[in-house]
Design a protein around this motif. Structure first.
Motif, PDB file in Angstrom:
ATOM      1  N   LYS A 241       0.833  -1.213   0.000  1.00 36.48           N
ATOM      2  CA  LYS A 241       0.000   0.000   0.000  1.00 36.48           C
ATOM      3  C   LYS A 241       0.867   1.263   0.000  1.00 36.48           C
ATOM      4  O   LYS A 241       0.532   2.252  -0.663  1.00 36.48           O
ATOM      5  CB  LYS A 241      -0.927  -0.005   1.213  1.00 36.48           C
ATOM      6  CG  LYS A 241      -2.041  -1.044   1.132  1.00 36.48           C
ATOM      7  CD  LYS A 241      -2.905  -1.025   2.389  1.00 36.48           C
ATOM      8  CE  LYS A 241      -4.028  -2.062   2.304  1.00 36.48           C
ATOM      9  NZ  LYS A 241      -4.839  -2.082   3.544  1.00 36.48           N
ATOM     10  N   THR A 242       1.972   1.233   0.752  1.00 46.58           N
ATOM     11  CA  THR A 242       2.871   2.388   0.802  1.00 46.58           C
ATOM     12  C   THR A 242       3.490   2.653  -0.566  1.00 46.58           C
ATOM     13  O   THR A 242       3.566   3.797  -1.018  1.00 46.58           O
ATOM     14  CB  THR A 242       3.979   2.156   1.849  1.00 46.58           C
ATOM     15  OG1 THR A 242       3.383   1.865   3.119  1.00 46.58           O
ATOM     16  CG2 THR A 242       4.859   3.384   1.982  1.00 46.58           C
ATOM     17  N   LEU A 243       3.928   1.583  -1.225  1.00 44.25           N
ATOM     18  CA  LEU A 243       4.517   1.723  -2.559  1.00 44.25           C
ATOM     19  C   LEU A 243       3.480   2.221  -3.561  1.00 44.25           C
ATOM     20  O   LEU A 243       3.789   3.031  -4.440  1.00 44.25           O
ATOM     21  CB  LEU A 243       5.102   0.381  -3.017  1.00 44.25           C
ATOM     22  CG  LEU A 243       6.404  -0.048  -2.307  1.00 44.25           C
ATOM     23  CD1 LEU A 243       6.725  -1.496  -2.606  1.00 44.25           C
ATOM     24  CD2 LEU A 243       7.560   0.852  -2.727  1.00 44.25           C
ATOM     25  N   LYS A 244       2.263   1.744  -3.422  1.00 49.44           N
ATOM     26  CA  LYS A 244       1.191   2.201  -4.323  1.00 49.44           C
ATOM     27  C   LYS A 244       0.956   3.691  -4.149  1.00 49.44           C
ATOM     28  O   LYS A 244       0.731   4.427  -5.118  1.00 49.44           O
ATOM     29  CB  LYS A 244      -0.095   1.418  -4.044  1.00 49.44           C
ATOM     30  CG  LYS A 244      -1.211   1.699  -5.040  1.00 49.44           C
ATOM     31  CD  LYS A 244      -2.434   0.823  -4.780  1.00 49.44           C
ATOM     32  CE  LYS A 244      -3.519   1.113  -5.812  1.00 49.44           C
ATOM     33  NZ  LYS A 244      -4.721   0.272  -5.582  1.00 49.44           N
ATOM     34  N   TRP A 245       1.000   4.158  -2.912  1.00 50.28           N
ATOM     35  CA  TRP A 245       0.839   5.580  -2.624  1.00 50.28           C
ATOM     36  C   TRP A 245       1.971   6.389  -3.279  1.00 50.28           C
ATOM     37  O   TRP A 245       1.771   7.543  -3.678  1.00 50.28           O
ATOM     38  CB  TRP A 245       0.840   5.800  -1.113  1.00 50.28           C
ATOM     39  CG  TRP A 245       0.667   7.220  -0.723  1.00 50.28           C
ATOM     40  CD1 TRP A 245      -0.475   7.960  -0.728  1.00 50.28           C
ATOM     41  CD2 TRP A 245       1.709   8.114  -0.269  1.00 50.28           C
ATOM     42  NE1 TRP A 245      -0.227   9.238  -0.303  1.00 50.28           N
ATOM     43  CE2 TRP A 245       1.101   9.378  -0.014  1.00 50.28           C
ATOM     44  CE3 TRP A 245       3.071   7.978  -0.043  1.00 50.28           C
ATOM     45  CZ2 TRP A 245       1.822  10.465   0.446  1.00 50.28           C
ATOM     46  CZ3 TRP A 245       3.787   9.067   0.417  1.00 50.28           C
ATOM     47  CH2 TRP A 245       3.170  10.289   0.647  1.00 50.28           C
ATOM     48  N   LEU A 246       3.152   5.764  -3.422  1.00 51.97           N
ATOM     49  CA  LEU A 246       4.301   6.418  -4.067  1.00 51.97           C
ATOM     50  C   LEU A 246       4.261   6.268  -5.592  1.00 51.97           C
ATOM     51  O   LEU A 246       5.165   6.729  -6.286  1.00 51.97           O
ATOM     52  CB  LEU A 246       5.610   5.816  -3.542  1.00 51.97           C
ATOM     53  CG  LEU A 246       5.985   6.156  -2.085  1.00 51.97           C
ATOM     54  CD1 LEU A 246       7.163   5.307  -1.632  1.00 51.97           C
ATOM     55  CD2 LEU A 246       6.319   7.641  -1.953  1.00 51.97           C
ATOM     56  N   GLY A 247       3.210   5.591  -6.085  1.00 49.30           N
ATOM     57  CA  GLY A 247       3.084   5.418  -7.538  1.00 49.30           C
ATOM     58  C   GLY A 247       3.793   4.194  -8.064  1.00 49.30           C
ATOM     59  O   GLY A 247       3.994   4.047  -9.275  1.00 49.30           O
ATOM     60  N   ILE A 248       4.207   3.266  -7.172  1.00 50.06           N
ATOM     61  CA  ILE A 248       4.897   2.029  -7.561  1.00 50.06           C
ATOM     62  C   ILE A 248       3.950   0.859  -7.339  1.00 50.06           C
ATOM     63  O   ILE A 248       3.554   0.577  -6.201  1.00 50.06           O
ATOM     64  CB  ILE A 248       6.185   1.808  -6.738  1.00 50.06           C
ATOM     65  CG1 ILE A 248       7.056   3.065  -6.736  1.00 50.06           C
ATOM     66  CG2 ILE A 248       6.943   0.595  -7.245  1.00 50.06           C
ATOM     67  CD1 ILE A 248       7.630   3.444  -8.065  1.00 50.06           C
TER      68      ILE A 248
END
Length: 295
Positions: A241-248
């Motif tokens: 989820k954190t990576l998704k928030w960073l666009g990854i």
């Protein structure tokens, strides 16, 4: 000795100029290579016992400049062995400016070989002994020393980057502080040509694992504040989820592979609870100090 210095310098500069003119006329530029062969003979004549040997390091530095320009840096090794193993050389007897140049080029070689701790020692020596009024030379040294420092976990202040106009490293440093993988990728893409030309792109690209490490550490710190008892347990889904928030965009399996790589390379200490998809960090020193070894 000053006359010999002038001759060695002029031989290199005239050979470079001749090669440029040969290239423009469509002919094979071979003068610089010939100059290197000649200066190697000069070095051999100087590398003997007696007062002449003091000029050997200056000629060595001219050879380094030739080999780096020609892309034949492997030829530096034989000269380095002669300087560093010969008993008739005491490095501290050489002029300071020659020692600075020598450490700069040998430090660059260690960067290419990913010997970051040795590169750090050599480039730091060059920086500390360089004329403080020579901002151009200081900038040249820092251009390679900063990637080395980043690789061993030392982050420079922005004021240093601004002072020496090295702002191509600014977002890379910020990405390491934040654990922001997206910012690192953007910075590398934006300055790719410049960093490739300098020869440090691949070194900086390998900082990606350090960014993941920093991200895990930040999540660990936040979790320790919210749930101290479970601070050492990080669900992989949280990382996704954190990576998704960073666009990854990554799935749990991909994140698990990255974490496994971090553990294998001793960038973090811990293990997986596979059934629950949880990273269990070591309660003692979960984020070991970086050693300077290539990751």
């Amino acid at each position: 000795m000053e006359a010999m210095h002038m001759v060695a310098l002029e031989i290199r500069l005239l050979a470079e100029k001749a090669d440029r003119e040969l290239a423009l006329s469509g002919k094979n530029p071979e003068k610089l290579q010939a100059a290197g062969s000649f200066l190697m003979k000069v070095f051999g004549a100087l590398a003997v016992k007696g007062p002449k040997r003091i000029g050997a390091l200056y000629v060595t530095c001219q050879l380094f400049k030739i080999y780096f320009r020609l892309g034949t840096v492997n030829l530096c090794r034989s000269v380095i062995r002669s300087i560093e193993t010969a008993r008739n050389f005491d490095f501290e007897d050489f002029p300071v400016k020659d020692k600075v140049t020598y450490m700069y080029y040998t430090g660059r070689l260690e960067v290419f070989n990913e010997n970051f701790l040795v590169a750090d020692q050599k480039l730091t020596y060059a920086l500390m002994h360089c004329n403080p009024q020579s901002e151009l030379n200081l900038r040249k040294i820092l251009k390679f020393l900063i990637p080395v420092k980043l690789s061993i976990g030392v982050l420079p202040m922005r004021t240093l980057l601004e002072k020496y106009n090295l702002l191509e490293y600014a977002d890379i440093v910020t990405s390491l502080r934040r654990g922001d993988l997206r910012l690192l990728k953007q910075a590398l893409d934006r300055h790719e040509d410049q960093l490739l030309k300098c020869g440090v792109y691949l070194v900086l690209e390998k900082l990606e694992l350090q960014v993941y490490r920093r991200l895990v550490k930040k999540i660990h710190i936040i979790q320790r504040q919210k749930e101290p008892a479970k601070a050492h347990q990080i669900k992989l889904e949280v990382l996704v989820k954190t990576l998704k928030w960073l666009g990854i965009t990554m799935d749990v399996d991909e994140v698990e592979c990255i974490i496994a790589c971090l553990i294998y390379k001793n960038l973090i200490k811990g293990y997986f609870a596979h059934k629950s998809k949880v990273l269990v960090l070591s309660k003692q020193d979960p984020f070991p100090k970086l050693t300077g070894k290539p990751v």
